[in-house]
Design a protein around this motif. Structure first.
Motif, mmCIF file in Angstrom:
data_model
loop_
_atom_site.group_PDB
_atom_site.id
_atom_site.type_symbol
_atom_site.label_atom_id
_atom_site.label_comp_id
_atom_site.label_asym_id
_atom_site.label_seq_id
_atom_site.Cartn_x
_atom_site.Cartn_y
_atom_site.Cartn_z
ATOM 1 N N SER A 358 1.353 16.994 -5.035
ATOM 2 C CA SER A 358 1.206 15.603 -5.442
ATOM 3 C C SER A 358 1.016 14.658 -4.254
ATOM 4 C CB SER A 358 2.448 15.169 -6.237
ATOM 5 O OG SER A 358 2.596 15.960 -7.399
ATOM 6 N N SER A 359 0.850 15.190 -3.050
ATOM 7 C CA SER A 359 0.687 14.350 -1.864
ATOM 8 C C SER A 359 -0.678 13.672 -1.852
ATOM 9 C CB SER A 359 0.870 15.177 -0.595
ATOM 10 O OG SER A 359 2.204 15.639 -0.476
ATOM 11 N N ILE A 360 -0.720 12.494 -1.216
ATOM 12 C CA ILE A 360 -1.932 11.672 -1.225
ATOM 13 C C ILE A 360 -2.167 11.101 0.168
ATOM 14 C CG2 ILE A 360 -3.050 9.625 -2.214
ATOM 15 C CD1 ILE A 360 -1.008 9.897 -4.573
ATOM 16 N N VAL A 361 -3.418 11.171 0.650
ATOM 17 C CA VAL A 361 -3.827 10.470 1.870
ATOM 18 C C VAL A 361 -4.759 9.345 1.455
ATOM 19 C CG1 VAL A 361 -5.009 10.623 4.084
ATOM 20 C CG2 VAL A 361 -3.615 12.544 3.293
ATOM 21 N N CYS A 362 -4.390 8.100 1.785
ATOM 22 C CA CYS A 362 -5.179 6.941 1.339
ATOM 23 C C CYS A 362 -5.847 6.253 2.529
ATOM 24 C CB CYS A 362 -4.286 5.948 0.596
ATOM 25 S SG CYS A 362 -3.053 5.106 1.613
ATOM 26 N N ALA A 363 -6.700 5.305 2.256
ATOM 27 C CA ALA A 363 -7.365 4.536 3.306
ATOM 28 C C ALA A 363 -6.324 3.831 4.177
ATOM 29 C CB ALA A 363 -8.316 3.518 2.687
ATOM 30 N N ASN A 364 -6.627 3.714 5.457
ATOM 31 C CA ASN A 364 -5.696 3.133 6.417
ATOM 32 C C ASN A 364 -5.790 1.603 6.397
ATOM 33 O OD1 ASN A 364 -4.023 2.551 8.591
ATOM 34 N ND2 ASN A 364 -4.816 4.201 9.858
ATOM 35 N N SER A 365 -5.290 1.028 5.303
ATOM 36 C CA SER A 365 -5.352 -0.424 5.121
ATOM 37 C C SER A 365 -4.382 -0.839 4.018
ATOM 38 C CB SER A 365 -6.775 -0.847 4.713
ATOM 39 O OG SER A 365 -7.108 -0.291 3.449
ATOM 40 N N GLU A 366 -4.139 -2.147 3.909
ATOM 41 C CA GLU A 366 -3.304 -2.631 2.804
ATOM 42 C C GLU A 366 -3.964 -2.335 1.471
ATOM 43 O OE1 GLU A 366 -1.475 -6.433 2.619
ATOM 44 O OE2 GLU A 366 -0.738 -6.370 4.692
ATOM 45 N N HIS A 367 -5.305 -2.440 1.431
ATOM 46 C CA HIS A 367 -6.030 -2.145 0.184
ATOM 47 C C HIS A 367 -5.823 -0.682 -0.218
ATOM 48 C CE1 HIS A 367 -7.928 -6.011 -0.204
ATOM 49 N NE2 HIS A 367 -8.465 -5.930 1.003
ATOM 50 N N GLY A 368 -5.848 0.218 0.789
ATOM 51 C CA GLY A 368 -5.627 1.629 0.502
ATOM 52 C C GLY A 368 -4.247 1.886 -0.070
ATOM 53 N N LEU A 369 -3.239 1.248 0.533
ATOM 54 C CA LEU A 369 -1.873 1.381 0.037
ATOM 55 C C LEU A 369 -1.743 0.786 -1.369
ATOM 56 C CD1 LEU A 369 0.040 0.452 3.318
ATOM 57 C CD2 LEU A 369 0.103 2.679 2.184
ATOM 58 N N TRP A 370 -2.375 -0.348 -1.577
ATOM 59 C CA TRP A 370 -2.332 -1.008 -2.894
ATOM 60 C C TRP A 370 -2.927 -0.100 -3.973
ATOM 61 C CZ3 TRP A 370 -0.607 -5.907 -4.512
ATOM 62 C CH2 TRP A 370 -0.947 -6.254 -5.825
ATOM 63 N N ASP A 371 -4.090 0.486 -3.674
ATOM 64 C CA ASP A 371 -4.768 1.341 -4.657
ATOM 65 C C ASP A 371 -3.873 2.492 -5.114
ATOM 66 O OD1 ASP A 371 -7.003 -0.238 -4.527
ATOM 67 O OD2 ASP A 371 -8.100 1.076 -3.153
ATOM 68 N N VAL A 372 -3.115 3.076 -4.161
ATOM 69 C CA VAL A 372 -2.251 4.212 -4.501
ATOM 70 C C VAL A 372 -0.971 3.747 -5.182
ATOM 71 C CG1 VAL A 372 -0.846 6.084 -3.547
ATOM 72 C CG2 VAL A 372 -3.170 5.720 -2.708
ATOM 73 N N LEU A 373 -0.282 2.774 -4.567
ATOM 74 C CA LEU A 373 1.040 2.371 -5.054
ATOM 75 C C LEU A 373 0.976 1.626 -6.386
ATOM 76 C CD1 LEU A 373 2.610 1.291 -1.639
ATOM 77 C CD2 LEU A 373 3.189 3.319 -2.987
ATOM 78 N N SER A 374 -0.151 1.017 -6.680
ATOM 79 C CA SER A 374 -0.266 0.309 -7.956
ATOM 80 C C SER A 374 -0.414 1.275 -9.138
ATOM 81 C CB SER A 374 -1.465 -0.643 -7.930
ATOM 82 O OG SER A 374 -2.672 0.071 -7.728
ATOM 83 N N LEU A 375 -0.827 2.516 -8.847
ATOM 84 C CA LEU A 375 -1.088 3.472 -9.921
ATOM 85 C C LEU A 375 -0.179 4.709 -9.882
ATOM 86 C CD1 LEU A 375 -5.007 3.466 -9.809
ATOM 87 C CD2 LEU A 375 -3.548 2.286 -11.447
ATOM 88 N N VAL A 376 0.584 4.863 -8.804
ATOM 89 C CA VAL A 376 1.340 6.098 -8.612
ATOM 90 C C VAL A 376 2.360 6.307 -9.731
ATOM 91 C CG1 VAL A 376 3.214 5.125 -7.192
ATOM 92 C CG2 VAL A 376 2.495 7.495 -6.868
#
Length: 402
Positions: A358-376
């Protein structure tokens, strides 16, 4: 374990006497580091010491013989300290505040470095340090800091003070990052016979910057802490199962990206998510203020610094690593061993080191973190990795061969 006060009373001269009396046929290693404070490099060093002390005759020289990990050093490893003038290069801000003379000395050092180069300044200080000899290999476990930076001088110490047939420098950073290197650090690295990179990705980036080091650069992965399985049960962690529990374990400094993680989670309209942060550092007050501004004191919790974060890592749904840049963070391996899923920004070794599941590597930005954490959502399953240090030990032994 040996009494730590007795341990740190040893001087370089004492160690030379001990070595002259020793009849062991083991190869003699001198490892130099700043301190043993809680941190990734120090933890990596501690794991290495626990894995190699039976094979080698090891002396650990610390610029500042302090830190929470001192008590965990194997008693078979001799611990010695450098000249007291060099303590400033291994002292934390808290220590400087508690020691006025050391604080004043650091201020003097900063002024001097505005006038002369770091190289010339260190060569002057090294006049007061007895030369060290009698070792087969001398290792700087910390890479050189940029010119004018007082963070460390372990590399320069090995190059200027120690007489050994082979000198090695460990590299624990993304050498392509602008803040990690300059002409001065390039020059220092070229003086070593070998460079030990903590991941293959770190080695690749080093060679891109300094192609002539290709035949001198080795990969030596961080050694695992094989006691994690025991430590994760040291105490109970009462996370509420109804929430998605996200945890970061990091120094609270800008490059670790905790501030942007707090910004994202503070703005998110997700009452089902809890964010716990283990660590301390210069950004603590900034983070406390942000958490209050977001009215998120019940959702974002600062837990402070801990010697043993493993019970929290074990019970968390996700380990969050929101860093701007990383080399090969110890927490990646630790989460893999425990079986906790990782959410990480796309730093240097993230895709190389993070297991699937279930691990995830996201874009290195606030937008990347937002995209993952908003849906996780809750992880579907836990995937544990068996831990041994056979590969790491093999790499380390190959590194030391002539």
């Amino acid at each position: 374990m040996m009494n730590m006060q007795k341990k740190t009373r040893l001087t370089v001269e004492d160690d030379a006497k001990n070595m002259s009396k020793s009849s062991t046929n083991k190869s003699k290693l001198l490892i130099v580091n700043d301190n043993m404070n809680i941190g990734g490099i120090q933890k990596s060093l501690l794991n290495l010491l626990n894995s190699v002390y039976q094979k080698y005759d090891v002396t650990l020289l610390l610029l500042n013989p302090n830190g929470s990990y001192m008590k965990d050093i194997p008693e078979e490893v001799r611990v010695v300290s450098a000249n007291k003038l060099l303590m400033v290069f291994g002292a934390s801000k808290d220590e400087l505040k508690q020691k006025p003379l050391l604080y004043i000395w650091k201020g003097i050092c900063k002024i001097v470095l505005r006038v002369i180069s770091k190289d010339k300044f260190l060569k002057f200080i090294f006049i007061f340090q007895k030369k060290i000899k009698g070792y087969n290999q001398a290792i700087s476990f910390t890479h050189p800091a940029t010119d004018g930076n007082l963070r460390s001088c372990s590399a320069e110490f090995v190059l200027n003070v120690v007489q050994a047939p082979q000198k090695i420098c460990f590299l624990h950073c993304d050498y392509s990052a602008d803040t990690m290197h300059d002409i001065y650090t390039d020059r220092m690295l070229y003086k070593f016979q070998k460079i030990a990179c903590c991941s293959e990705s770190v080695r690749t980036q080093l060679i891109k910057q300094l192609p002539d080091l290709d035949d001198r650069a080795y990969t030596v992965r961080n050694f695992y802490d094989l006691t994690i399985e025991n430590k994760k049960n040291d105490f109970e962690v009462d996370f509420e199962l109804n929430y998605i529990n996200v945890l970061s374990v990091a120094r609270l400094s800008k490059e670790k990206g905790i501030e942007r993680a707090v910004n994202v989670i503070g703005k998110l309209d997700r009452l089902d998510l809890r964010y716990y942060i283990i660590g301390d550092g210069p950004q603590r007050k900034i983070l406390e203020k942000l958490i209050i501004e977001y009215k998120a004191t019940d959702r974002i919790i600062l837990l402070g610094e801990m010697d043993n974060p493993y019970p929290f890592i074990s019970k968390a749904d996700y380990l969050l690593v929101p860093s701007f840049h990383e080399a090969a963070p110890m927490v990646f391996d630790e989460a893999n061993i425990i079986g906790t899923a990782v959410i990480s920004t796309n730093t240097l070794s993230a895709k190389e080191m993070i297991s699937g599941g279930s691990s995830i590597v996201c874009a290195n930005s606030e937008h990347g973190l937002w995209d993952v954490l908003s849906l996780v959502s809750k992880p579907e399953y836990r995937k544990q990795k068996s831990a041994d240090n056979k590969m790491q030990l093999q790499q380390f032994v190959s590194l030391l061969k002539n």
